[in-house]
Design a protein around this motif. Structure first.
Motif, PDB file in Angstrom:
ATOM      1  N   LEU A 269       0.835  -1.201   0.000  1.00 26.14           N
ATOM      2  CA  LEU A 269       0.000   0.000   0.000  1.00 26.14           C
ATOM      3  C   LEU A 269       0.875   1.258   0.000  1.00 26.14           C
ATOM      4  O   LEU A 269       0.588   2.240  -0.694  1.00 26.14           O
ATOM      5  CB  LEU A 269      -0.905  -0.027   1.235  1.00 26.14           C
ATOM      6  CG  LEU A 269      -2.049   0.979   1.328  1.00 26.14           C
ATOM      7  CD1 LEU A 269      -2.940   0.908   0.097  1.00 26.14           C
ATOM      8  CD2 LEU A 269      -2.870   0.708   2.583  1.00 26.14           C
ATOM      9  N   PHE A 270       1.947   1.213   0.793  1.00 27.73           N
ATOM     10  CA  PHE A 270       2.886   2.339   0.868  1.00 27.73           C
ATOM     11  C   PHE A 270       3.448   2.647  -0.519  1.00 27.73           C
ATOM     12  O   PHE A 270       3.468   3.808  -0.949  1.00 27.73           O
ATOM     13  CB  PHE A 270       4.018   1.984   1.840  1.00 27.73           C
ATOM     14  CG  PHE A 270       4.888   3.134   2.244  1.00 27.73           C
ATOM     15  CD1 PHE A 270       4.748   3.726   3.491  1.00 27.73           C
ATOM     16  CD2 PHE A 270       5.872   3.632   1.391  1.00 27.73           C
ATOM     17  CE1 PHE A 270       5.557   4.786   3.882  1.00 27.73           C
ATOM     18  CE2 PHE A 270       6.686   4.685   1.771  1.00 27.73           C
ATOM     19  CZ  PHE A 270       6.524   5.270   3.025  1.00 27.73           C
ATOM     20  N   LYS A 271       3.893   1.616  -1.215  1.00 22.89           N
ATOM     21  CA  LYS A 271       4.492   1.811  -2.540  1.00 22.89           C
ATOM     22  C   LYS A 271       3.477   2.358  -3.546  1.00 22.89           C
ATOM     23  O   LYS A 271       3.814   3.182  -4.399  1.00 22.89           O
ATOM     24  CB  LYS A 271       5.091   0.487  -3.040  1.00 22.89           C
ATOM     25  CG  LYS A 271       6.391   0.112  -2.336  1.00 22.89           C
ATOM     26  CD  LYS A 271       7.088  -1.065  -2.981  1.00 22.89           C
ATOM     27  CE  LYS A 271       6.476  -2.382  -2.587  1.00 22.89           C
ATOM     28  NZ  LYS A 271       7.289  -3.541  -3.036  1.00 22.89           N
ATOM     29  N   THR A 272       2.236   1.900  -3.413  1.00 24.28           N
ATOM     30  CA  THR A 272       1.186   2.388  -4.311  1.00 24.28           C
ATOM     31  C   THR A 272       0.956   3.880  -4.119  1.00 24.28           C
ATOM     32  O   THR A 272       0.895   4.650  -5.084  1.00 24.28           O
ATOM     33  CB  THR A 272      -0.132   1.630  -4.056  1.00 24.28           C
ATOM     34  OG1 THR A 272       0.053   0.245  -4.341  1.00 24.28           O
ATOM     35  CG2 THR A 272      -1.255   2.178  -4.925  1.00 24.28           C
ATOM     36  N   ILE A 273       0.868   4.297  -2.860  1.00 23.77           N
ATOM     37  CA  ILE A 273       0.576   5.702  -2.567  1.00 23.77           C
ATOM     38  C   ILE A 273       1.752   6.604  -2.912  1.00 23.77           C
ATOM     39  O   ILE A 273       1.578   7.664  -3.532  1.00 23.77           O
ATOM     40  CB  ILE A 273       0.173   5.863  -1.088  1.00 23.77           C
ATOM     41  CG1 ILE A 273      -1.121   5.087  -0.810  1.00 23.77           C
ATOM     42  CG2 ILE A 273      -0.014   7.336  -0.731  1.00 23.77           C
ATOM     43  CD1 ILE A 273      -1.470   4.973   0.666  1.00 23.77           C
ATOM     44  N   LYS A 277      -0.239   6.553  -7.038  1.00 22.00           N
ATOM     45  CA  LYS A 277      -1.348   5.732  -7.523  1.00 22.00           C
ATOM     46  C   LYS A 277      -2.365   5.415  -6.428  1.00 22.00           C
ATOM     47  O   LYS A 277      -3.186   4.517  -6.576  1.00 22.00           O
ATOM     48  CB  LYS A 277      -0.801   4.431  -8.114  1.00 22.00           C
ATOM     49  CG  LYS A 277       0.146   4.656  -9.290  1.00 22.00           C
ATOM     50  CD  LYS A 277       0.763   3.351  -9.767  1.00 22.00           C
ATOM     51  CE  LYS A 277       1.757   3.616 -10.907  1.00 22.00           C
ATOM     52  NZ  LYS A 277       2.438   2.364 -11.347  1.00 22.00           N
ATOM     53  N   GLY A 278      -2.279   6.143  -5.308  1.00 23.07           N
ATOM     54  CA  GLY A 278      -3.230   5.921  -4.231  1.00 23.07           C
ATOM     55  C   GLY A 278      -4.607   6.442  -4.591  1.00 23.07           C
ATOM     56  O   GLY A 278      -4.781   7.183  -5.566  1.00 23.07           O
ATOM     57  N   SER A 279      -5.598   6.066  -3.806  1.00 22.69           N
ATOM     58  CA  SER A 279      -6.952   6.560  -4.034  1.00 22.69           C
ATOM     59  C   SER A 279      -7.019   8.040  -3.671  1.00 22.69           C
ATOM     60  O   SER A 279      -6.128   8.577  -3.010  1.00 22.69           O
ATOM     61  CB  SER A 279      -7.959   5.777  -3.185  1.00 22.69           C
ATOM     62  OG  SER A 279      -7.767   6.085  -1.807  1.00 22.69           O
TER      63      SER A 279
END
Length: 330
Positions: A269-273, A277-279
């Motif tokens: 989740l950390f890498k996504t944000i 690319k986070g929500s």
């Protein structure tokens, strides 16, 4: 320890010096695990006093491994933890956004004792290797604009109590101490607290430092700006209550900021944000905390300017570049 416990069981409180001496004893291994667990339990059953907290803090700082960051005016963003909300690593993400905005950061973190993934858990999952030498830490600051200080490396007492804290899985007074014992002695601090009583205590203690600080408390129990409700904001200049709309342009739901069930999920989740690319909700929460930290430095008197700087750091990829550089320095 038997005499100390008997004294506390009589509903008495410790002097600042007594609290300091006990913390020094914990760090030096004077007490066994059962004695430490019993001692911690006392403060889970009653409020801690300012004198006790000051004494514990002095003891930890006296034993800590010194850090010299060559005069850099660094910032730390940290929550006490213990709010039981299991959010993703909001403070740590905010640190990288602040670093990307040009403010040097010395992030003080630890493994999660009451959450699935503390700052140290997620940094390990991301491939970071903990360091303690001044040369290595200063190189991180110079190249990535951020260094990471894994608390047990610098505080022997925290390493001693780590097993007891993990076994409890509940909030202890060590949660309260964490933000106050950064060995880098940061010039600026954004501190999230889990209740208004702790906000009052931190306000008293941080006022003594004479340095710029901001204390935040989500009024529905979060130790950060969660945007799930209004946020109490206390600085050395005063206090106010700000809405989610003012801080993050919207209100979010608790489910929007859930941190996952394992350290691996938290790291993903950390890498996504951090990659942008986070929500919408995830980004808004991280940006609000980063903006409040940037405003604390005094470089952005207007919150909207601080928020814009945070948005630029995340969306331009500079925040992620700070993370990539930090992890690459092994």
């Amino acid at each position: 320890m038997k005499k100390i416990l008997q004294y506390l069981f009589e509903y008495k409180t410790l002097s600042q010096q007594a609290a300091k001496d006990i913390m020094l004893g914990i760090g030096k291994g004077v007490y066994n695990e059962t004695e430490i667990a019993s001692f911690i339990t006392v403060f889970m059953m009653r409020s801690i006093t300012i004198e006790e907290l000051q004494g514990f803090r002095e003891g930890l700082l006296e034993m800590c491994v010194p850090v010299n960051l060559n005069g850099h005016r660094v910032m730390d963003i940290v929550g006490t933890g213990g709010d039981g909300k299991n959010t993703f690593n909001i403070s740590t993400l905010a640190c990288f956004i602040v670093a990307g905005a040009g403010q040097k950061v010395a992030k003080h973190g630890n493994y999660g004792a009451t959450s699935v993934s503390g700052a140290s858990n997620v940094m390990e999952q991301l491939g970071y290797t903990f360091k303690s030498g001044n040369d290595a830490l200063n190189r991180e600051l110079d190249e990535a604009n951020i260094c990471f200080l894994h608390a047990p490396i610098f505080h022997p007492a925290l390493k001693t109590v780590s097993v007891s804290r993990k076994n409890f899985g509940l909030r202890t007074f060590f949660n309260m101490l964490g933000p106050m014992v950064n060995p880098a002695n940061p010039e600026y601090q954004l501190v999230g607290v889990f209740n208004l009583e702790m906000a009052r205590i931190y306000n008293y203690l941080l006022q003594q430092s004479g340095k710029p600080f901001t204390i935040i408390h989500g009024l529905d129990g979060y130790d950060e700006i969660s945007l799930t409700n209004d946020t109490k904001v206390i600085t050395n200049k005063g206090e106010q209550v700000l809405s989610a709309q003012v801080l993050g342009k919207r209100t979010v739901q608790p489910s929007d900021i859930f941190g996952g069930n394992t350290p691996e999920e938290a790291a993903k989740l950390f890498k996504t944000i951090i990659s942008g690319k986070g929500s919408w909700a995830q980004n808004a929460v991280v940006l609000a905390n980063a903006a409040m930290a940037l405003q604390c430095t005094g470089n952005y008197p207007d919150y909207e300017d601080a928020y814009a700087a945070a948005v630029n750091s995340l969306e331009s990829g500079v925040a992620k570049a700070c993370l990539d550089k930090l992890v690459a320095m092994q």
